[in-house]
Design an enzyme around this catalytic site. Structure first.
Site, PDB file in Angstrom:
ATOM      1  N   GLY A  11       0.839  -1.200   0.000  1.00 38.47           N
ATOM      2  CA  GLY A  11       0.000   0.000   0.000  1.00 38.47           C
ATOM      3  C   GLY A  11       0.875   1.251   0.000  1.00 38.47           C
ATOM      4  O   GLY A  11       1.844   1.333   0.748  1.00 38.47           O
ATOM      5  N   ARG A  21      13.483  10.378  -3.216  1.00 41.96           N
ATOM      6  CA  ARG A  21      14.283  11.567  -3.568  1.00 41.96           C
ATOM      7  C   ARG A  21      15.602  11.592  -2.788  1.00 41.96           C
ATOM      8  O   ARG A  21      16.684  11.796  -3.353  1.00 41.96           O
ATOM      9  CB  ARG A  21      13.442  12.812  -3.275  1.00 41.96           C
ATOM     10  CG  ARG A  21      14.164  14.132  -3.390  1.00 41.96           C
ATOM     11  CD  ARG A  21      13.171  15.247  -3.114  1.00 41.96           C
ATOM     12  NE  ARG A  21      13.776  16.553  -3.026  1.00 41.96           N
ATOM     13  CZ  ARG A  21      14.249  17.088  -1.912  1.00 41.96           C
ATOM     14  NH1 ARG A  21      14.201  16.404  -0.790  1.00 41.96           N
ATOM     15  NH2 ARG A  21      14.759  18.304  -1.914  1.00 41.96           N
ATOM     16  N   ARG A  25      19.287  11.127  -4.546  1.00 40.08           N
ATOM     17  CA  ARG A  25      20.242  12.255  -4.578  1.00 40.08           C
ATOM     18  C   ARG A  25      21.492  11.960  -3.751  1.00 40.08           C
ATOM     19  O   ARG A  25      22.594  12.379  -4.121  1.00 40.08           O
ATOM     20  CB  ARG A  25      19.559  13.528  -4.104  1.00 40.08           C
ATOM     21  CG  ARG A  25      18.545  14.005  -5.132  1.00 40.08           C
ATOM     22  CD  ARG A  25      18.217  15.448  -4.972  1.00 40.08           C
ATOM     23  NE  ARG A  25      17.340  15.902  -6.037  1.00 40.08           N
ATOM     24  CZ  ARG A  25      16.596  16.980  -5.965  1.00 40.08           C
ATOM     25  NH1 ARG A  25      16.604  17.729  -4.891  1.00 40.08           N
ATOM     26  NH2 ARG A  25      15.834  17.339  -6.993  1.00 40.08           N
ATOM     27  N   ARG A  72       0.955  -5.054  -5.079  1.00 42.12           N
ATOM     28  CA  ARG A  72       1.073  -6.169  -4.134  1.00 42.12           C
ATOM     29  C   ARG A  72       1.287  -7.395  -5.011  1.00 42.12           C
ATOM     30  O   ARG A  72       0.327  -7.920  -5.580  1.00 42.12           O
ATOM     31  CB  ARG A  72      -0.203  -6.323  -3.307  1.00 42.12           C
ATOM     32  CG  ARG A  72      -0.510  -5.119  -2.413  1.00 42.12           C
ATOM     33  CD  ARG A  72      -1.689  -5.421  -1.508  1.00 42.12           C
ATOM     34  NE  ARG A  72      -2.204  -4.231  -0.853  1.00 42.12           N
ATOM     35  CZ  ARG A  72      -1.704  -3.712   0.272  1.00 42.12           C
ATOM     36  NH1 ARG A  72      -0.671  -4.261   0.853  1.00 42.12           N
ATOM     37  NH2 ARG A  72      -2.251  -2.642   0.808  1.00 42.12           N
ATOM     38  N   ASP A 103       5.858  -5.060   6.105  1.00 43.01           N
ATOM     39  CA  ASP A 103       6.534  -6.317   6.450  1.00 43.01           C
ATOM     40  C   ASP A 103       6.474  -7.341   5.307  1.00 43.01           C
ATOM     41  O   ASP A 103       7.436  -8.087   5.087  1.00 43.01           O
ATOM     42  CB  ASP A 103       5.985  -6.911   7.759  1.00 43.01           C
ATOM     43  CG  ASP A 103       4.493  -7.174   7.717  1.00 43.01           C
ATOM     44  OD1 ASP A 103       3.735  -6.252   7.342  1.00 43.01           O
ATOM     45  OD2 ASP A 103       4.060  -8.285   8.058  1.00 43.01           O
ATOM     46  N   GLY A 104       5.384  -7.333   4.537  1.00 41.09           N
ATOM     47  CA  GLY A 104       5.284  -8.254   3.386  1.00 41.09           C
ATOM     48  C   GLY A 104       6.346  -7.918   2.345  1.00 41.09           C
ATOM     49  O   GLY A 104       6.996  -8.814   1.777  1.00 41.09           O
ATOM     50  N   SER A 105       6.547  -6.630   2.103  1.00 41.69           N
ATOM     51  CA  SER A 105       7.550  -6.185   1.129  1.00 41.69           C
ATOM     52  C   SER A 105       8.954  -6.529   1.622  1.00 41.69           C
ATOM     53  O   SER A 105       9.832  -6.897   0.830  1.00 41.69           O
ATOM     54  CB  SER A 105       7.442  -4.682   0.915  1.00 41.69           C
ATOM     55  OG  SER A 105       6.125  -4.332   0.599  1.00 41.69           O
ATOM     56  N   THR A 126       4.450   2.439   5.369  1.00 47.37           N
ATOM     57  CA  THR A 126       3.049   2.008   5.383  1.00 47.37           C
ATOM     58  C   THR A 126       2.309   2.893   6.387  1.00 47.37           C
ATOM     59  O   THR A 126       2.866   3.224   7.444  1.00 47.37           O
ATOM     60  CB  THR A 126       2.862   0.518   5.768  1.00 47.37           C
ATOM     61  OG1 THR A 126       1.518   0.317   6.251  1.00 47.37           O
ATOM     62  CG2 THR A 126       3.799   0.069   6.884  1.00 47.37           C
ATOM     63  N   ASP A 128       0.180   2.036   8.303  1.00 46.81           N
ATOM     64  CA  ASP A 128      -0.264   1.251   9.462  1.00 46.81           C
ATOM     65  C   ASP A 128       0.659   1.301  10.686  1.00 46.81           C
ATOM     66  O   ASP A 128       0.249   0.925  11.772  1.00 46.81           O
ATOM     67  CB  ASP A 128      -0.441  -0.218   9.059  1.00 46.81           C
ATOM     68  CG  ASP A 128      -1.667  -0.426   8.196  1.00 46.81           C
ATOM     69  OD1 ASP A 128      -2.479   0.501   8.100  1.00 46.81           O
ATOM     70  OD2 ASP A 128      -1.810  -1.525   7.620  1.00 46.81           O
ATOM     71  N   ASP A 130       3.118  -0.686  11.578  1.00 45.48           N
ATOM     72  CA  ASP A 130       2.970  -2.015  12.189  1.00 45.48           C
ATOM     73  C   ASP A 130       4.106  -2.982  11.835  1.00 45.48           C
ATOM     74  O   ASP A 130       3.870  -4.166  11.640  1.00 45.48           O
ATOM     75  CB  ASP A 130       1.620  -2.621  11.762  1.00 45.48           C
ATOM     76  CG  ASP A 130       1.528  -2.856  10.256  1.00 45.48           C
ATOM     77  OD1 ASP A 130       2.357  -2.310   9.507  1.00 45.48           O
ATOM     78  OD2 ASP A 130       0.628  -3.600   9.836  1.00 45.48           O
ATOM     79  N   ARG A 172      -5.774  -3.314   8.904  1.00 47.31           N
ATOM     80  CA  ARG A 172      -6.257  -4.696   8.810  1.00 47.31           C
ATOM     81  C   ARG A 172      -5.794  -5.492  10.030  1.00 47.31           C
ATOM     82  O   ARG A 172      -6.527  -6.226  10.644  1.00 47.31           O
ATOM     83  CB  ARG A 172      -5.680  -5.301   7.529  1.00 47.31           C
ATOM     84  CG  ARG A 172      -6.435  -6.462   6.987  1.00 47.31           C
ATOM     85  CD  ARG A 172      -5.864  -6.879   5.665  1.00 47.31           C
ATOM     86  NE  ARG A 172      -6.342  -6.069   4.565  1.00 47.31           N
ATOM     87  CZ  ARG A 172      -5.714  -5.943   3.404  1.00 47.31           C
ATOM     88  NH1 ARG A 172      -4.576  -6.566   3.183  1.00 47.31           N
ATOM     89  NH2 ARG A 172      -6.226  -5.213   2.441  1.00 47.31           N
ATOM     90  N   ALA A 187     -12.668  10.575  20.948  1.00 51.17           N
ATOM     91  CA  ALA A 187     -13.725   9.570  20.699  1.00 51.17           C
ATOM     92  C   ALA A 187     -14.160   8.921  22.006  1.00 51.17           C
ATOM     93  O   ALA A 187     -13.381   8.844  22.966  1.00 51.17           O
ATOM     94  CB  ALA A 187     -13.202   8.514  19.735  1.00 51.17           C
ATOM     95  N   ARG A 212     -24.586  12.748  31.255  1.00 53.93           N
ATOM     96  CA  ARG A 212     -24.092  14.103  31.553  1.00 53.93           C
ATOM     97  C   ARG A 212     -24.353  15.058  30.379  1.00 53.93           C
ATOM     98  O   ARG A 212     -23.670  16.041  30.158  1.00 53.93           O
ATOM     99  CB  ARG A 212     -22.632  14.090  31.972  1.00 53.93           C
ATOM    100  CG  ARG A 212     -21.628  13.705  30.931  1.00 53.93           C
ATOM    101  CD  ARG A 212     -20.221  13.929  31.516  1.00 53.93           C
ATOM    102  NE  ARG A 212     -19.175  13.598  30.580  1.00 53.93           N
ATOM    103  CZ  ARG A 212     -18.691  14.421  29.669  1.00 53.93           C
ATOM    104  NH1 ARG A 212     -19.204  15.617  29.546  1.00 53.93           N
ATOM    105  NH2 ARG A 212     -17.727  14.049  28.871  1.00 53.93           N
TER     106      ARG A 212
HETATM  107  O1  F6P Z   1      -1.252  -0.241   3.276  1.00 54.02           O
HETATM  108  C1  F6P Z   1      -1.906  -0.595   4.428  1.00 54.02           C
HETATM  109  C2  F6P Z   1      -3.377  -0.611   4.181  1.00 54.02           C
HETATM  110  O2  F6P Z   1      -3.830   0.675   3.829  1.00 54.02           O
HETATM  111  C3  F6P Z   1      -4.169  -1.151   5.354  1.00 54.02           C
HETATM  112  O3  F6P Z   1      -4.412  -0.219   6.366  1.00 54.02           O
HETATM  113  C4  F6P Z   1      -5.415  -1.623   4.678  1.00 54.02           C
HETATM  114  O4  F6P Z   1      -6.026  -2.613   5.409  1.00 54.02           O
HETATM  115  C5  F6P Z   1      -4.899  -2.144   3.366  1.00 54.02           C
HETATM  116  O5  F6P Z   1      -3.686  -1.487   3.123  1.00 54.02           O
HETATM  117  C6  F6P Z   1      -5.804  -1.949   2.182  1.00 54.02           C
HETATM  118  O6  F6P Z   1      -5.161  -2.460   1.090  1.00 54.02           O
HETATM  119  P1  F6P Z   1      -5.618  -2.266  -0.432  1.00 54.02           P
HETATM  120  O7  F6P Z   1      -5.608  -0.812  -0.700  1.00 54.02           O
HETATM  121  O8  F6P Z   1      -4.563  -2.948  -1.227  1.00 54.02           O
HETATM  122  O9  F6P Z   1      -6.939  -2.874  -0.521  1.00 54.02           O
END
Ligand code: F6P
Length: 322
Positions: A11, A21, A25, A72, A103-105, A126, A128, A130, A172, A187, A212
């Protein structure tokens, strides 16, 4: 003179362009060549390389997304496609590859090292936040900013109509955006990914506020495994507790937009250090933010997901949303 390449994968996230960049450079400054690989690992397999210059990476740092584009790639998980990618790297005489992604990349980069001993460096990118081993991933700050701006707007209409809103944010497998957005927007509660939903607790938050004289309640919902989870929560709140609510899914708006100064700064520092790391390469590294400093870690220690649950922040949300 050596030749290096950079790609963005998974993503996209605001700030990726700043990393490209700075990486480009820094290496050009030291007399090296740099290629950009289009569309992540898919472009590596198809040989979609473009030579980068100091000018071609100009005027991109303020832009969201990634000018190299991303993907991806399912194919790259198979060794036969990694072999094709490796041949393309050799054809272009590339000595090292920087991968900006999650982490997948990073797993894909590590596979290139394990299969062919090909030098790789990871830059965490990313929204996220994460990835294990780093306190920060490029794009997270901008995404939280976008989500908080949106919640502020929804708060206006929630107040005007005395409404309950379920606002779904990305993540996710990650709680970071949800927790920070909840804290920064005041919130009333937060629903985390991959956790059982405590409906009694949600209802209590609404009731407490009503007692309240609070006008409207806002719950931040992390999307979890499937986008649209908030609609299920809405149904249960209605059928079991008679509570009516509105759903707003923020979705991909959180991935776009001009990177915040924080993301520009971190991404630039990370891109710079990634380039320097290649100049004295010994083994695959990740550029990370740890204890407030940009440094390197072994790539092998940054291959897993860290879901970003911060117990202390949850405690704060609980106590100050009374
Ligand atoms: O890149 C991370 C992320 O944005 C997550 O937060 C989300 O769950 C996922 O990618 C959505 O992925 P895609 O845009 O490929 O559906």
């Amino acid at each position: 003179m050596s030749t290096y390449a950079i790609l963005t994968s998974g993503g996209d996230s605001p700030g990726m362009n700043c990393a490209i960049r700075a990486f480009t450079r820094t290496l050009i400054y030291s007399g090296h060549n740099v290629f950009g690989v289009k569309k992540g690992y898919q472009g590596l397999i198809s040989g979609d390389f473009i030579q980068l210059s100091a000018s071609s990476v100009g005027n991109i740092l303020q832009r969201g997304g990634t000018f190299l584009q991303s993907s991806r790639s399912e194919e790259f998980k198979e060794k036969k496609f990694r072999e094709i990618a490796y041949e393309k790297l050799k054809e272009h005489k590339i000595d090292g590859l920087a991968v900006v992604g999650g982490d997948g990349s990073f797993k894909g980069a590590y596979a290139l090292w394990e299969d062919f001993n090909f030098p790789v460096v990871g830059i965490p990118g990313t929204i996220d936040n994460d990835i294990s081993g780093t306190d920060y991933t490029i794009g997270h700050d901008t995404a939280v900013q976008t989500a908080v701006d949106a919640v502020d707007k929804i708060r206006d209409t929630a107040f005007s109509h005395d409404r309950v809103f379920l606002i779904e944010v990305m993540g996710r497998r990650s709680s970071s955006i949800a927790i920070k957005t909840a804290l920064c927007s005041g919130a009333e509660n937060v629903v985390l990914p991959n956790k059982d939903i405590d409906y009694e607790d949600l209802v209590q938050s609404i009731k407490r506020g009503e007692q309240r004289g609070k006008k409207g309640s806002i719950f931040i919902v992390a999307e979890g495994a499937t986008e649209g989870r908030s609609y299920n929560i809405q149904k249960v709140l209605s059928s079991k507790y008679g509570i009516s609510s509105r759903v707003c899914i923020l979705g991909h708006i959180q991935r776009g937009g001009s990177p915040s100064p924080h993301d520009r700064l971190i991404a630039t520092e990370m891109g710079f250090l990634a380039a320097e790391t290649f100049l004295k390469f010994d083994e695959p590294k990740v550029i990370r933010l740890k204890n407030g400093k940009i440094s390197t870690a072994l790539l092998s220690q940054c291959l897993t997901n860290d879901d970003g649950i911060d117990i202390e922040h949850i405690e704060v949300i609980k106590k100050i949303s009374i």
